[in-house]
Write a protein that holds these residues in place. Structure first.
Motif, PDB file in Angstrom:
ATOM      1  N   GLY A  69       7.097   9.199  -3.303  1.00 55.65           N
ATOM      2  CA  GLY A  69       6.285   8.749  -5.012  1.00 55.65           C
ATOM      3  C   GLY A  69       5.761   8.737  -5.496  1.00 55.65           C
ATOM      4  N   LEU A  78      -2.909   1.034  -4.713  1.00 55.00           N
ATOM      5  CA  LEU A  78      -2.344   0.368  -5.407  1.00 55.00           C
ATOM      6  C   LEU A  78      -1.579  -0.649  -5.428  1.00 55.00           C
ATOM      7  N   THR A  93       6.435   9.907   4.122  1.00 51.05           N
ATOM      8  CA  THR A  93       6.741  10.048   2.472  1.00 51.05           C
ATOM      9  C   THR A  93       5.309  11.040   2.044  1.00 51.05           C
ATOM     10  N   GLY A 146       8.065   3.259   6.385  1.00 50.55           N
ATOM     11  CA  GLY A 146       7.249   3.052   5.687  1.00 50.55           C
ATOM     12  C   GLY A 146       8.274   2.443   4.072  1.00 50.55           C
TER      13      GLY A 146
HETATM   14  P1  AMP Z   1       4.303   3.426   2.446  1.00 50.33           P
HETATM   15  O1  AMP Z   1       2.743   3.946   2.843  1.00 50.33           O
HETATM   16  O2  AMP Z   1       4.740   5.083   3.590  1.00 50.33           O
HETATM   17  O3  AMP Z   1       4.514   2.093   2.837  1.00 50.33           O
HETATM   18  O4  AMP Z   1       5.035   4.207   1.637  1.00 50.33           O
HETATM   19  C1  AMP Z   1       3.592   4.315   0.600  1.00 50.33           C
HETATM   20  C2  AMP Z   1       4.130   5.092  -1.090  1.00 50.33           C
HETATM   21  O5  AMP Z   1       5.602   4.104  -1.170  1.00 50.33           O
HETATM   22  C3  AMP Z   1       3.311   4.671  -1.548  1.00 50.33           C
HETATM   23  O6  AMP Z   1       2.484   6.049  -2.163  1.00 50.33           O
HETATM   24  C4  AMP Z   1       3.806   4.086  -3.821  1.00 50.33           C
HETATM   25  O7  AMP Z   1       4.769   5.460  -3.909  1.00 50.33           O
HETATM   26  C5  AMP Z   1       4.814   3.317  -2.952  1.00 50.33           C
HETATM   27  N1  AMP Z   1       4.713   2.513  -3.104  1.00 50.33           N
HETATM   28  C6  AMP Z   1       5.129   1.251  -3.224  1.00 50.33           C
HETATM   29  N2  AMP Z   1       4.623  -0.184  -3.340  1.00 50.33           N
HETATM   30  C7  AMP Z   1       3.782  -0.005  -3.183  1.00 50.33           C
HETATM   31  C8  AMP Z   1       2.236  -1.099  -2.670  1.00 50.33           C
HETATM   32  N3  AMP Z   1       2.835  -2.357  -3.353  1.00 50.33           N
HETATM   33  N4  AMP Z   1       1.429  -0.393  -1.920  1.00 50.33           N
HETATM   34  C9  AMP Z   1       1.441   0.983  -1.103  1.00 50.33           C
HETATM   35  N5  AMP Z   1       2.726   1.399  -1.886  1.00 50.33           N
HETATM   36  C10 AMP Z   1       3.008   1.282  -2.434  1.00 50.33           C
END
Ligand code: AMP
Length: 285
Positions: A70, A158, A52, A12
């Motif tokens: 996060g 998000l 994560t 991610g």
């Molecule tokens: P992943 O789903 O593993 O890619 O990571 C998700 C985490 O990345 C989220 O919980 C946020 O803390 C962080 N993040 C940062 N920007 C974004 C975004 N635009 N959309 C989703 N997650 C984001």
């Protein structure tokens, strides 16, 4: 077994910047796609590469002493762990959005709506605190298509640039939470584990501080030093070293990265030449 385990995102958005931050902090390790657990060669630390969203739980339970996740995921997990540093990447906000055609313009407009989200806990708490009754529709992914499928009237998701919302015909109305990646620590960590966790936090902070600074070196006539020092105060005072050429000195200092752009032309006007701007790896005050 290692003294300290660090839980690190295995995929991610946070995966690459988290691993890079630990490498820059001076840990030597080789990440493989196959193994969950990776030893650090030069520190008594083991890295656990995991999802994560599982990291708040793994740290709260003591499977790992510290971890990177996060802030939104931490709030959603609702677990008691300590945030020891904000890491300056993974910036996003958790926003409530409605279809562009919706009459909803403000927070009060959400009363009675069905809200699709993968952040049910944060959403329910936010609207309950404001005294606005809503129903959450918990979804794990593809939250943004829920209004089109008439599964919900609004979403909480998000957002970073906002382009996903736009592509799906949605309009953000309120922000529930500003998020970024954080370093978290189990509450009640003790002894050698706590000491090592403190060292990791110090090293990580030193890398973050260094990213915002640049080392600037220049040559100048000795009588220009006061004018130059006024432009770049540095941590304390700039370092001034005599050069082989009579009446000339080298001036070294540290400047905020965002200020370099501003400072360079003023240094030249003050008499500086051969100006070098270098990155800094770590700053330990
Ligand atoms: P992943 O789903 O593993 O890619 O990571 C998700 C985490 O990345 C989220 O919980 C946020 O803390 C962080 N993040 C940062 N920007 C974004 C975004 N635009 N959309 C989703 N997650 C984001």
């Amino acid at each position: 077994m290692s003294t300290l385990r660090i839980a690190v995102p295995n995929k991610g958005r946070l995966e690459d910047p988290a691993a890079e931050l630990l490498l820059h902090s001076g840990m030597r390790f080789e990440k493989t796609t196959r193994s969950l657990s990776v030893p650090v060669a030069n520190v008594d630390v083991e890295l656990l590469f995991v999802r994560t969203e599982d990291i708040p739980e793994l740290v709260a339970d003591g499977v790992a002493g510290i971890g990177i996740t996060g802030l939104d995921l931490l709030e959603e997990a609702g677990l008691a762990v300590e945030v020891v540093a904000e890491l300056g990447f993974g910036h996003c906000r958790l926003a409530a959005a409605v279809p562009v055609s919706s009459p909803v313009q403000d927070l009060a407009g959400f009363a009675g709506l069905r809200i699709a989200t993968s952040h049910s806990r944060v959403t329910e708490r936010f609207f309950a605190d404001k005294g606005i009754p809503v129903t959450t529709v918990p979804l794990r992914g593809s939250v943004e298509v829920a209004p089109r499928l008439d599964v919900a009237d609004a979403i909480v998701d998000l957002v970073s640039s906002g382009s996903t919302l736009r592509v799906n015909g949605l309009r953000p109305v309120v922000t529930l939470l500003e998020s970024q990646a954080v370093l978290v620590q189990r509450i009640g960590l003790e002894g050698a584990e706590a000491e090592l966790a403190g060292q990791v936090a110090t090293m990580v902070r030193s890398v973050l501080a260094a990213r915002r600074k640049r080392y600037v070196l220049m040559n100048a006539p000795a009588d220009a030093v006061d004018a130059i020092a006024a432009i770049i105060p540095g941590f304390e005072a700039p370092t001034v070293v005599p050069l082989a050429e009579d009446g000339m000195v080298a001036v070294h200092s540290v400047v905020e990265a965002d200020e370099v752009w501003n400072v360079l032309p003023r240094l030249r006007t003050a008499g500086a030449s051969a100006i070098l701007v270098l990155p800094i790896e770590q700053v330990i005050p």
